[in-house]
Design an enzyme around this catalytic site. Structure first.
Site, PDB file in Angstrom:
ATOM      1  N   TYR A 150     -43.845 -17.532 -13.750  1.00 12.70           N
ATOM      2  CA  TYR A 150     -43.607 -16.256 -14.427  1.00 12.70           C
ATOM      3  C   TYR A 150     -42.516 -16.327 -15.492  1.00 12.70           C
ATOM      4  CZ  TYR A 150     -46.861 -13.665 -11.396  1.00 12.70           C
ATOM      5  OH  TYR A 150     -47.986 -13.185 -10.762  1.00 12.70           O
ATOM      6  N   GLY A 152     -40.490 -19.545 -11.965  1.00  7.20           N
ATOM      7  CA  GLY A 152     -41.445 -20.650 -12.159  1.00  7.20           C
ATOM      8  C   GLY A 152     -42.501 -20.256 -13.165  1.00  7.20           C
ATOM      9  N   ASP A 202     -37.645 -27.536   0.283  1.00  9.04           N
ATOM     10  CA  ASP A 202     -38.944 -26.875   0.352  1.00  9.04           C
ATOM     11  C   ASP A 202     -38.819 -25.669   1.281  1.00  9.04           C
ATOM     12  OD1 ASP A 202     -41.537 -26.088   0.817  1.00  9.04           O
ATOM     13  OD2 ASP A 202     -42.273 -28.108   1.248  1.00  9.04           O
ATOM     14  N   ILE A 203     -39.061 -24.496   0.748  1.00  9.42           N
ATOM     15  CA  ILE A 203     -38.844 -23.269   1.534  1.00  9.42           C
ATOM     16  C   ILE A 203     -39.805 -23.174   2.722  1.00  9.42           C
ATOM     17  CG2 ILE A 203     -40.393 -21.671   0.298  1.00  9.42           C
ATOM     18  CD1 ILE A 203     -38.009 -19.661   0.300  1.00  9.42           C
ATOM     19  N   SER A 219     -39.827 -15.364  -9.737  1.00  9.06           N
ATOM     20  CA  SER A 219     -40.159 -15.240 -11.179  1.00  9.06           C
ATOM     21  C   SER A 219     -39.683 -16.423 -12.031  1.00  9.06           C
ATOM     22  CB  SER A 219     -39.629 -13.935 -11.803  1.00  9.06           C
ATOM     23  OG  SER A 219     -40.384 -12.827 -11.354  1.00  9.06           O
ATOM     24  N   ASN A 248     -48.485 -13.261  -6.139  1.00  8.47           N
ATOM     25  CA  ASN A 248     -49.009 -12.438  -7.236  1.00  8.47           C
ATOM     26  C   ASN A 248     -49.670 -11.215  -6.613  1.00  8.47           C
ATOM     27  OD1 ASN A 248     -51.912 -13.019  -6.805  1.00  8.47           O
ATOM     28  ND2 ASN A 248     -51.269 -15.096  -7.351  1.00  8.47           N
ATOM     29  N   GLY A 258     -47.388 -22.781  -7.345  1.00  9.63           N
ATOM     30  CA  GLY A 258     -45.961 -22.763  -7.038  1.00  9.63           C
ATOM     31  C   GLY A 258     -45.684 -22.561  -5.560  1.00  9.63           C
ATOM     32  N   VAL A 259     -44.682 -21.748  -5.299  1.00  9.24           N
ATOM     33  CA  VAL A 259     -44.239 -21.548  -3.918  1.00  9.24           C
ATOM     34  C   VAL A 259     -45.331 -20.840  -3.095  1.00  9.24           C
ATOM     35  CG1 VAL A 259     -43.016 -19.363  -4.300  1.00  9.24           C
ATOM     36  CG2 VAL A 259     -42.194 -20.931  -2.574  1.00  9.24           C
ATOM     37  N   ASP A 260     -46.085 -19.982  -3.741  1.00  4.95           N
ATOM     38  CA  ASP A 260     -47.192 -19.273  -3.091  1.00  4.95           C
ATOM     39  C   ASP A 260     -48.211 -20.279  -2.531  1.00  4.95           C
ATOM     40  OD1 ASP A 260     -48.796 -17.161  -2.350  1.00  4.95           O
ATOM     41  OD2 ASP A 260     -49.427 -16.636  -4.382  1.00  4.95           O
TER      42      ASP A 260
HETATM   43  P1  ADP Z   1     -43.222 -17.159  -9.970  1.00  4.03           P
HETATM   44  O1  ADP Z   1     -44.697 -17.018 -10.228  1.00  4.03           O
HETATM   45  O2  ADP Z   1     -42.604 -15.937  -9.346  1.00  4.03           O
HETATM   46  O3  ADP Z   1     -42.480 -17.659 -11.176  1.00  4.03           O
HETATM   47  P2  ADP Z   1     -43.249 -19.838  -8.748  1.00  4.03           P
HETATM   48  O4  ADP Z   1     -43.748 -20.184  -7.404  1.00  4.03           O
HETATM   49  O5  ADP Z   1     -44.007 -20.373  -9.925  1.00  4.03           O
HETATM   50  O6  ADP Z   1     -43.121 -18.232  -8.791  1.00  4.03           O
HETATM   51  O7  ADP Z   1     -41.753 -20.320  -8.897  1.00  4.03           O
HETATM   52  C1  ADP Z   1     -40.640 -19.670  -8.314  1.00  4.03           C
HETATM   53  C2  ADP Z   1     -39.585 -20.710  -7.997  1.00  4.03           C
HETATM   54  O8  ADP Z   1     -39.962 -21.366  -6.783  1.00  4.03           O
HETATM   55  C3  ADP Z   1     -39.439 -21.808  -9.038  1.00  4.03           C
HETATM   56  O9  ADP Z   1     -38.043 -22.032  -9.262  1.00  4.03           O
HETATM   57  C4  ADP Z   1     -40.090 -23.023  -8.384  1.00  4.03           C
HETATM   58  O10 ADP Z   1     -39.479 -24.244  -8.803  1.00  4.03           O
HETATM   59  C5  ADP Z   1     -39.801 -22.767  -6.929  1.00  4.03           C
HETATM   60  N1  ADP Z   1     -40.651 -23.423  -5.932  1.00  4.03           N
HETATM   61  C6  ADP Z   1     -41.902 -23.911  -6.051  1.00  4.03           C
HETATM   62  N2  ADP Z   1     -42.331 -24.442  -4.886  1.00  4.03           N
HETATM   63  C7  ADP Z   1     -41.316 -24.260  -3.995  1.00  4.03           C
HETATM   64  C8  ADP Z   1     -41.114 -24.586  -2.609  1.00  4.03           C
HETATM   65  N3  ADP Z   1     -42.054 -25.209  -1.896  1.00  4.03           N
HETATM   66  N4  ADP Z   1     -39.923 -24.249  -2.041  1.00  4.03           N
HETATM   67  C9  ADP Z   1     -38.957 -23.594  -2.736  1.00  4.03           C
HETATM   68  N5  ADP Z   1     -39.088 -23.267  -4.031  1.00  4.03           N
HETATM   69  C10 ADP Z   1     -40.245 -23.598  -4.656  1.00  4.03           C
END
Ligand code: ADP
Length: 174
Positions: free
Chosen positions: A125, A123, A9-10, A121, A23, A31-33
């Site tokens: 996207y 996830g 988890d980042i 991008s 976004n 997602g990560v956001d």
């Molecule tokens: P985007 O909209 O740019 O595609 P996402 O957040 O949907 O961004 O996904 C980008 C990547 O981050 C995906 O590979 C997803 O699995 C990953 N991701 C989602 N949550 C986390 C997290 N907490 N830590 C690290 N990576 C994550």
């Protein structure tokens, strides 16, 4: 500059700057956001609102990056960048390349020396993982001449095994 893979988890990464796959509204998302805003607390959104009210009234364009506080995260800064939505009819690779370049430049600007990237991008996207991770690794590598004296460590943070394996293939090929 060291490039490493650190699965997980980042939001827990012990680095100076965590990159957010944001976004363009900068008002949060999934997602990560979503994870960054949840764990980092309201001060990140507050800082994003201030940016929208000052330098970025129309939001952050795709391929650009901007730094804010990281709130309660272990990191000091969040660098928000907007990845391109994947398209089969149009090659948007340069925009994805730009996300990595601009994020590293933003990191240098705030004085960060260690930076963690999610797979921008790849996830919501829809960018194919294999290609998204290849662009990530190649672009960071190509930036070593420009930022390598300031940035000592870049972490790629895969969230699942498929992403981890993809990064490993590309880093091994470096
Ligand atoms: P985007 O909209 O740019 O595609 P996402 O957040 O949907 O961004 O996904 C980008 C990547 O981050 C995906 O590979 C997803 O699995 C990953 N991701 C989602 N949550 C986390 C997290 N907490 N830590 C690290 N990576 C994550």
């Amino acid at each position: 500059m060291d490039m490493r893979i650190q699965p997980g988890d980042i939001t827990r990464a012990q680095v100076d700057a965590v990159v957010n796959a944001a976004n363009s509204s900068l008002m949060g998302g999934g997602g990560v956001d979503g994870a960054i805003h949840r764990r980092g607390g309201p001060s990140i959104l507050e800082a994003c609102r201030e940016l929208r009210n000052s330098s970025l009234p129309d939001g952050l364009p795709t391929g650009r990056a901007v730094a804010t506080t990281a709130g309660e995260l272990p990191a000091t800064w969040v660098i928000h960048t907007v990845g391109p939505v994947y398209s089969i009819s149009e090659d948007r690779t340069e925009l994805l390349v730009s996300c990595y370049r601009e994020s590293l430049r933003a990191a240098v600007d705030v004085g960060a020396t260690t930076v963690a990237f999610p797979a921008i991008s790849a996830g919501i996207y829809g960018w194919p993982l294999e290609d998204a991770t290849r662009v990530a690794v190649e672009t960071v590598q190509e930036m070593i001449d420009e930022v390598g004296e300031r940035i000592t460590e870049v972490l790629f943070v895969p969230f699942d095994e498929a992403a981890e394996n993809a990064y490993r293939r590309h880093i091994a090929g470096c």
